[in-house]
Design a protein around this motif. Structure first.
Motif, short mmCIF file in Angstrom:
data_model
loop_
_atom_site.label_atom_id
_atom_site.label_comp_id
_atom_site.label_asym_id
_atom_site.label_seq_id
_atom_site.Cartn_x
_atom_site.Cartn_y
_atom_site.Cartn_z
N ASP A 25 0.81 -1.09 0.00
CA ASP A 25 -0.08 0.05 0.08
C ASP A 25 0.79 1.28 0.13
OD1 ASP A 25 -2.43 1.36 -0.11
OD2 ASP A 25 -2.05 1.73 2.23
N LEU A 26 1.97 1.26 0.79
CA LEU A 26 2.82 2.64 0.70
C LEU A 26 3.73 2.57 -0.27
CD1 LEU A 26 4.41 1.99 4.38
CD2 LEU A 26 2.53 3.39 3.73
N LEU A 27 3.93 1.44 -1.13
CA LEU A 27 4.61 1.36 -2.53
C LEU A 27 3.65 2.01 -3.42
CD1 LEU A 27 6.70 -1.58 -3.29
CD2 LEU A 27 7.39 0.75 -3.28
N GLY A 28 2.19 1.66 -3.36
CA GLY A 28 1.20 2.30 -4.39
C GLY A 28 1.10 3.60 -4.13
N VAL A 79 8.14 2.61 -16.10
CA VAL A 79 9.03 2.58 -14.70
C VAL A 79 9.67 1.17 -14.80
CG1 VAL A 79 8.94 2.33 -12.05
CG2 VAL A 79 7.43 3.93 -13.27
N VAL A 80 11.10 1.15 -14.53
CA VAL A 80 11.71 0.16 -14.52
C VAL A 80 12.44 -0.18 -12.96
CG1 VAL A 80 13.92 -0.98 -15.31
CG2 VAL A 80 12.40 0.51 -16.87
N LEU A 81 12.12 -1.08 -12.37
CA LEU A 81 12.39 -1.31 -11.28
C LEU A 81 14.09 -1.78 -10.87
CD1 LEU A 81 9.44 -2.89 -9.30
CD2 LEU A 81 9.90 -0.66 -9.47
N GLY A 82 14.66 -1.38 -9.88
CA GLY A 82 16.09 -1.87 -9.57
C GLY A 82 16.19 -2.12 -7.94
N ARG A 130 2.90 -8.01 -10.65
CA ARG A 130 1.72 -8.12 -10.74
C ARG A 130 0.68 -7.43 -9.79
NH1 ARG A 130 1.67 -13.36 -7.70
NH2 ARG A 130 1.20 -12.04 -5.72
N ASP A 131 1.21 -6.89 -8.80
CA ASP A 131 0.26 -6.51 -7.65
C ASP A 131 0.50 -5.03 -7.66
OD1 ASP A 131 -0.22 -9.05 -7.00
OD2 ASP A 131 1.13 -9.05 -5.18
N LEU A 132 1.58 -4.14 -8.18
CA LEU A 132 1.66 -2.78 -8.01
C LEU A 132 0.66 -2.02 -8.78
CD1 LEU A 132 5.45 -1.80 -7.70
CD2 LEU A 132 3.82 -1.16 -6.33
N PRO A 133 0.51 -2.29 -9.92
CA PRO A 133 -0.54 -1.69 -10.60
C PRO A 133 -1.76 -1.45 -9.76
CG PRO A 133 0.49 -3.12 -12.16
CD PRO A 133 1.00 -3.50 -11.03
N ALA A 134 -2.58 -2.61 -9.26
CA ALA A 134 -3.51 -2.41 -8.47
C ALA A 134 -3.44 -1.50 -7.19
CB ALA A 134 -4.02 -3.73 -8.16
N ALA A 135 -2.28 -1.63 -6.70
CA ALA A 135 -2.11 -0.66 -5.43
C ALA A 135 -1.50 0.84 -5.67
CB ALA A 135 -0.60 -1.42 -4.75
N ILE A 136 -1.56 0.96 -6.91
CA ILE A 136 -1.04 2.46 -7.44
C ILE A 136 -2.63 3.03 -7.88
CG2 ILE A 136 -0.05 3.76 -9.08
CD1 ILE A 136 2.30 1.87 -9.16
N ALA A 137 -3.20 2.41 -8.37
CA ALA A 137 -4.51 3.13 -9.01
C ALA A 137 -5.42 3.90 -8.04
CB ALA A 137 -5.48 1.89 -9.61
N PRO A 138 -5.57 3.05 -6.90
CA PRO A 138 -6.58 3.97 -5.92
C PRO A 138 -6.03 5.48 -5.58
CG PRO A 138 -6.27 1.83 -5.10
CD PRO A 138 -5.30 1.89 -6.25
N TYR A 139 -4.64 5.69 -5.83
CA TYR A 139 -4.05 6.98 -5.46
C TYR A 139 -4.07 7.99 -6.72
CZ TYR A 139 -2.91 4.84 -0.97
OH TYR A 139 -3.07 4.21 0.31
N PRO A 158 1.53 3.29 -15.83
CA PRO A 158 2.51 2.92 -16.93
C PRO A 158 2.95 1.62 -16.73
CG PRO A 158 3.78 4.47 -15.40
CD PRO A 158 2.36 4.43 -14.90
N PRO A 159 3.48 1.01 -17.64
CA PRO A 159 4.29 -0.24 -17.59
C PRO A 159 5.27 -0.34 -16.45
CG PRO A 159 3.96 0.17 -19.72
CD PRO A 159 3.72 1.38 -19.18
N ILE A 160 5.49 -1.26 -15.39
CA ILE A 160 6.37 -1.78 -14.37
C ILE A 160 7.19 -2.72 -14.82
CG2 ILE A 160 6.85 -1.82 -12.02
CD1 ILE A 160 4.18 -0.21 -11.45
N LEU A 161 8.35 -2.55 -15.08
CA LEU A 161 9.08 -3.60 -15.64
C LEU A 161 10.45 -3.90 -14.61
CD1 LEU A 161 9.12 -2.55 -19.24
CD2 LEU A 161 7.60 -4.04 -18.25
#
Length: 308
Positions: free
Chosen positions: A232-235, A250-253, A264-273, A281-284
Motif C-alpha cells: 500500500d505504501l509503495l502504491g 517505470v523500471v525497478l532496480g 503483478r500487484d503494484l498496478p492495482a496498489a497504485i491505481a487508488p491513489y 504505466p508499465p512497470i518492468l
C-alpha cells in the motif's frame, strides 16, 4: 580504439567496466571500497583506471563515475551516507587532479536509470523512470535517452518525499528519522529495510526483507500483513511519482526488483491513489540488474564526451 570507462561506487565495492562505442564490455575489475581512509579511496579509483589503461593500451578514455549521495553544485562537496568518508570532500576536484582526463559525475541511482534507458527495459520509450528499491529508495528520470538531473542534481530522489500522517496512522507506523536529516521519508518504509522494519514493528522477528517474503509465501500471517502494508505504501509512493513526472515506463532496480509479485500487484496498489483517467504505466524488471551502475556511468561519459 576509443572506449569509455564507467565506475560504480558502492558501500562495499568499487567496480570499473570499460565499453566500446557499441557498449560491448572490454574490461571489468572491482575492489573493496575504502570507507574510512579518503586517500585510500582516491587511490583505489586511480588503481582501477590505471589497470584498465594497461589492459586496453590507452590512457585518455573519458570516465563516468556514479557516486552514492549528493554532490553540492555550488561547493562541489559530496554528501554520502553509504560511503561517509566522502562527505564534505571535493571528490570531483580531487579525482580530476589525480586522473587528468575528462570526468563526468552522476549518482549511482541516476546511472542505473540511464543504463536501462539505453538498450535496457526502458529503451524505446519517450521517457522512463528507474526506481531503486534496495537498502534505500531513489532513482533517476530520463527523457529521450538523456538523464534529467535537475538544478541540484537530485532529480529522481523520490525516496525523500514525506509520507503523509494519514497513511502512517492508517497502518499504525511511527514517524522515522532519515539519514538525510528529514523525518518520515518514504525510503524508511518502502525500501527493503523498510519492509523488514514494518514486519518487526508488527511483532515479527528481526529478519531481512527476503526472509519476510519467504515467510509470507509460507503462510505466516505477520509477514503477509507486513507485505500488504508495504504494498500500500509503495502504491502511494509510485502514484505520486506518476503524478509528478508522468513517465512512459517505470523500471525497478535494487533487491526488491527481484520479487515477481511486485510486477503483478503494484498496478492495482497504485491505481487508488490516482485520479480518474490517469493510467499506470508499465512497470518492468531491469535488463541489466546490478551491472547497470557502471554501464550507466560509461554512458554518461559518452554523452558528454562523444567519440572524436
Amino acid at each position: 580504439m576509443q572506449c569509455w570507462y564507467g565506475i560504480d561506487v558502492g558501500g562495499t565495492k568499487i567496480e570499473l567496466v570499460a565499453y566500446d562505442g557499441d557498449l560491448r564490455e572490454l574490461h571489468r575489475q572491482r575492489v573493496g571500497t575504502p570507507t574510512r581512509d579518503y586517500a585510500a579511496f582516491l587511490q583505489a579509483i586511480a588503481g582501477l583506471v590505471h589497470g584498465a589503461d594497461a589492459a586496453l593500451g590507452g590512457a585518455d578514455s573519458a570516465i563516468g563515475i556514479g557516486l552514492p549521495g549528493v554532490r553540492d553544485r555550488v561547493s562541489g562537496r559530496q554528501l554520502s551516507a553509504n560511503v561517509p568518508v566522502l562527505t564534505g570532500r571535493l571528490v570531483g576536484d580531487d579525482l580530476q587532479a589525480l586522473l587528468q582526463r575528462p570526468l563526468q559525475f552522476g549518482n549511482d541511482l541516476q546511472c542505473f536509470a540511464l543504463s536501462e534507458a539505453h538498450g535496457g527495459a526502458g529503451a524505446g520509450y519517450p521517457s522512463m523512470f528507474g526506481a531503486i528499491l534496495g537498502t534505500g529508495a531513489g532513482g533517476g528520470f530520463c527523457v529521450a535517452g538523456q538523464l534529467v538531473a535537475g538544478a541540484n542534481g537530485i532529480a529522481g530522489e523520490w525516496g525523500h518525499w514525506s509520507i503523509p500522517a494519514t497513511l502512517l496512522q492508517r497502518h499504525a507506523l511511527p514517524v522515522l528519522a532519515c539519514a538525510c536529516g528529514l523525518r518520515g521519508c518514504l525510503e524508511r518504509y518502502v525500501s527493503g529495510n523498510g519492509l523488514a522494519l514494518i514486519h518487526e514493528g508488527r511483532g515479527g522477528e528481526a529478519i531481512d526483507a527476503t526472509a519476510v517474503v519467504a515467510l509470507a509465501a509460507a503462510g505466516n500471517a505477520l509477514a503477509e500483513q507486513a507485505l500488504a502494508v508495504h504494498r500500500d505504501l509503495l502504491g502511494y509512493s509510485f502514484a505520486n511519482l506518476i503524478l509528478a513526472v508522468d513517465p512512459h515506463v517505470v523500471v525497478l532496480g535494487g533487491g526488491l526488483s527481484k520479487l515477481e509479485q511486485l510486477y503483478r500487484d503494484l498496478p492495482a496498489a497504485i491505481a487508488p491513489y490516482l485520479f480518474q483517467g490517469v493510467r499506470v504505466p508499465p512497470i518492468l524488471p531491469p535488463a541489466f540488474g546490478d551491472a547497470g551502475g557502471a554501464r550507466g556511468a560509461a554512458l554518461l561519459a559518452r554523452q558528454h564526451h562523444p567519440a572524436r
